[in-house]
Design a protein around this motif. Structure first.
Motif, PDB file in Angstrom:
ATOM      1  N   HIS A  37      24.135  20.379 -28.919  1.00 44.19           N
ATOM      2  CA  HIS A  37      22.737  20.580 -29.323  1.00 44.19           C
ATOM      3  C   HIS A  37      22.329  22.019 -29.612  1.00 44.19           C
ATOM      4  O   HIS A  37      21.215  22.242 -30.086  1.00 44.19           O
ATOM      5  CB  HIS A  37      21.806  20.018 -28.243  1.00 44.19           C
ATOM      6  CG  HIS A  37      22.042  18.576 -27.953  1.00 44.19           C
ATOM      7  ND1 HIS A  37      21.825  17.585 -28.888  1.00 44.19           N
ATOM      8  CD2 HIS A  37      22.508  17.953 -26.846  1.00 44.19           C
ATOM      9  CE1 HIS A  37      22.134  16.410 -28.356  1.00 44.19           C
ATOM     10  NE2 HIS A  37      22.559  16.605 -27.117  1.00 44.19           N
ATOM     11  N   HIS A  38      23.180  23.002 -29.332  1.00 47.54           N
ATOM     12  CA  HIS A  38      22.708  24.380 -29.506  1.00 47.54           C
ATOM     13  C   HIS A  38      22.375  24.711 -30.958  1.00 47.54           C
ATOM     14  O   HIS A  38      21.417  25.415 -31.236  1.00 47.54           O
ATOM     15  CB  HIS A  38      23.715  25.392 -28.936  1.00 47.54           C
ATOM     16  CG  HIS A  38      24.837  25.753 -29.846  1.00 47.54           C
ATOM     17  ND1 HIS A  38      25.938  24.952 -30.019  1.00 47.54           N
ATOM     18  CD2 HIS A  38      24.998  26.824 -30.658  1.00 47.54           C
ATOM     19  CE1 HIS A  38      26.743  25.526 -30.890  1.00 47.54           C
ATOM     20  NE2 HIS A  38      26.213  26.655 -31.288  1.00 47.54           N
ATOM     21  N   ARG A  39      23.141  24.179 -31.903  1.00 41.29           N
ATOM     22  CA  ARG A  39      22.905  24.505 -33.309  1.00 41.29           C
ATOM     23  C   ARG A  39      21.543  23.984 -33.779  1.00 41.29           C
ATOM     24  O   ARG A  39      20.771  24.705 -34.414  1.00 41.29           O
ATOM     25  CB  ARG A  39      24.027  23.941 -34.176  1.00 41.29           C
ATOM     26  CG  ARG A  39      23.897  24.371 -35.640  1.00 41.29           C
ATOM     27  CD  ARG A  39      25.097  24.008 -36.487  1.00 41.29           C
ATOM     28  NE  ARG A  39      26.235  24.830 -36.105  1.00 41.29           N
ATOM     29  CZ  ARG A  39      27.413  24.344 -35.700  1.00 41.29           C
ATOM     30  NH1 ARG A  39      27.611  23.061 -35.659  1.00 41.29           N
ATOM     31  NH2 ARG A  39      28.386  25.155 -35.363  1.00 41.29           N
ATOM     32  N   GLU A  40      21.240  22.722 -33.462  1.00 43.51           N
ATOM     33  CA  GLU A  40      19.964  22.172 -33.909  1.00 43.51           C
ATOM     34  C   GLU A  40      18.788  22.835 -33.199  1.00 43.51           C
ATOM     35  O   GLU A  40      17.741  23.064 -33.798  1.00 43.51           O
ATOM     36  CB  GLU A  40      19.930  20.649 -33.725  1.00 43.51           C
ATOM     37  CG  GLU A  40      19.949  20.193 -32.287  1.00 43.51           C
ATOM     38  CD  GLU A  40      19.918  18.670 -32.140  1.00 43.51           C
ATOM     39  OE1 GLU A  40      19.348  17.988 -33.012  1.00 43.51           O
ATOM     40  OE2 GLU A  40      20.443  18.185 -31.144  1.00 43.51           O
ATOM     41  N   LEU A  41      18.962  23.194 -31.920  1.00 44.42           N
ATOM     42  CA  LEU A  41      17.895  23.885 -31.203  1.00 44.42           C
ATOM     43  C   LEU A  41      17.669  25.285 -31.791  1.00 44.42           C
ATOM     44  O   LEU A  41      16.536  25.746 -31.907  1.00 44.42           O
ATOM     45  CB  LEU A  41      18.216  23.983 -29.706  1.00 44.42           C
ATOM     46  CG  LEU A  41      18.095  22.674 -28.928  1.00 44.42           C
ATOM     47  CD1 LEU A  41      18.695  22.820 -27.543  1.00 44.42           C
ATOM     48  CD2 LEU A  41      16.641  22.238 -28.844  1.00 44.42           C
ATOM     49  N   ARG A  42      18.751  25.938 -32.157  1.00 41.52           N
ATOM     50  CA  ARG A  42      18.648  27.278 -32.746  1.00 41.52           C
ATOM     51  C   ARG A  42      17.926  27.202 -34.095  1.00 41.52           C
ATOM     52  O   ARG A  42      17.082  28.046 -34.413  1.00 41.52           O
ATOM     53  CB  ARG A  42      20.030  27.887 -32.896  1.00 41.52           C
ATOM     54  CG  ARG A  42      20.011  29.327 -33.360  1.00 41.52           C
ATOM     55  CD  ARG A  42      21.431  29.869 -33.463  1.00 41.52           C
ATOM     56  NE  ARG A  42      21.404  31.216 -33.927  1.00 41.52           N
ATOM     57  CZ  ARG A  42      21.424  32.301 -33.155  1.00 41.52           C
ATOM     58  NH1 ARG A  42      21.497  32.152 -31.848  1.00 41.52           N
ATOM     59  NH2 ARG A  42      21.385  33.492 -33.666  1.00 41.52           N
ATOM     60  N   GLN A  43      18.270  26.212 -34.907  1.00 35.65           N
ATOM     61  CA  GLN A  43      17.605  26.054 -36.202  1.00 35.65           C
ATOM     62  C   GLN A  43      16.113  25.770 -36.006  1.00 35.65           C
ATOM     63  O   GLN A  43      15.263  26.293 -36.729  1.00 35.65           O
ATOM     64  CB  GLN A  43      18.266  24.928 -36.996  1.00 35.65           C
ATOM     65  CG  GLN A  43      19.649  25.287 -37.497  1.00 35.65           C
ATOM     66  CD  GLN A  43      20.389  24.091 -38.080  1.00 35.65           C
ATOM     67  OE1 GLN A  43      20.006  22.942 -37.883  1.00 35.65           O
ATOM     68  NE2 GLN A  43      21.477  24.377 -38.801  1.00 35.65           N
TER      69      GLN A  43
END
Length: 169
Positions: free
Chosen positions: A12-18
């Motif tokens: 989930h880090h990528r979608e949270l970062r976006q």
């Protein structure tokens, strides 16, 4: 437990970062939000009542990130807008050179013209063709009817002469 947190981070880090980046428009700030999100999540996991507390980890992570961003916006509203000095510099200071700089530049140009006038014609021509016209040594050699080696010598002689004249003033 750390394995679960690692797996959640990878998922989930990528979608949270976006999501955070869309709100903040700052890559570093978005990374900080994601880090704080997982830090808060890990804090909840360490509580004694943690088992069964988080039914949907993804939704819980999104809720934490949303709260962090909401708190960030509230802090900005309370503090007000603070512009960075780099952003204001162009509106505050006139980037154009001042009168003293214009005078100094004209004086340097006049000294350079005098130094160029003192050079032998082939030497001056070789320098000007090289520096102003951007021609290569082979082309200059053909134009002047001299060797490439002589072109290099003329240019070096002209540069030394001009530097000495400008430094002397």
């Amino acid at each position: 437990m750390p394995d679960d947190l690692d797996a959640l981070f990878r998922l989930h880090h990528r979608e949270l970062r976006q999501f955070a980046y869309r709100d903040l428009r700052c890559s570093d700030g978005a990374g900080d939000v994601v880090q704080d999100t997982f830090l808060r999540y890990a804090t909840v996991l360490n509580r004694p009542d943690a088992p069964g507390l988080i039914a949907n980890p993804r939704a819980f992570l999104w809720r934490i990130a949303t709260n962090i961003l909401r708190d960030h916006r509230a802090r900005l509203r309370r503090r007000g807008f603070h512009a960075r000095i780099e952003d204001c510099a162009e509106t505050q200071a006139d980037p154009r050179p001042g009168a003293d700089q214009h005078i100094e530049a004209r004086q340097r140009l006049a000294r350079l013209r005098m130094a160029l006038a003192e050079l032998p014609p082939d030497c001056r021509t070789a320098l000007l063709l090289s520096r102003l016209d951007g021609r290569g040594h082979h082309e200059i050699a053909r134009c002047l009817g001299i060797s490439v080696s002589m072109v290099s010598k003329h240019i070096m002689r002209a540069l030394r002469h001009c530097l000495r004249r400008l430094a002397a003033a």
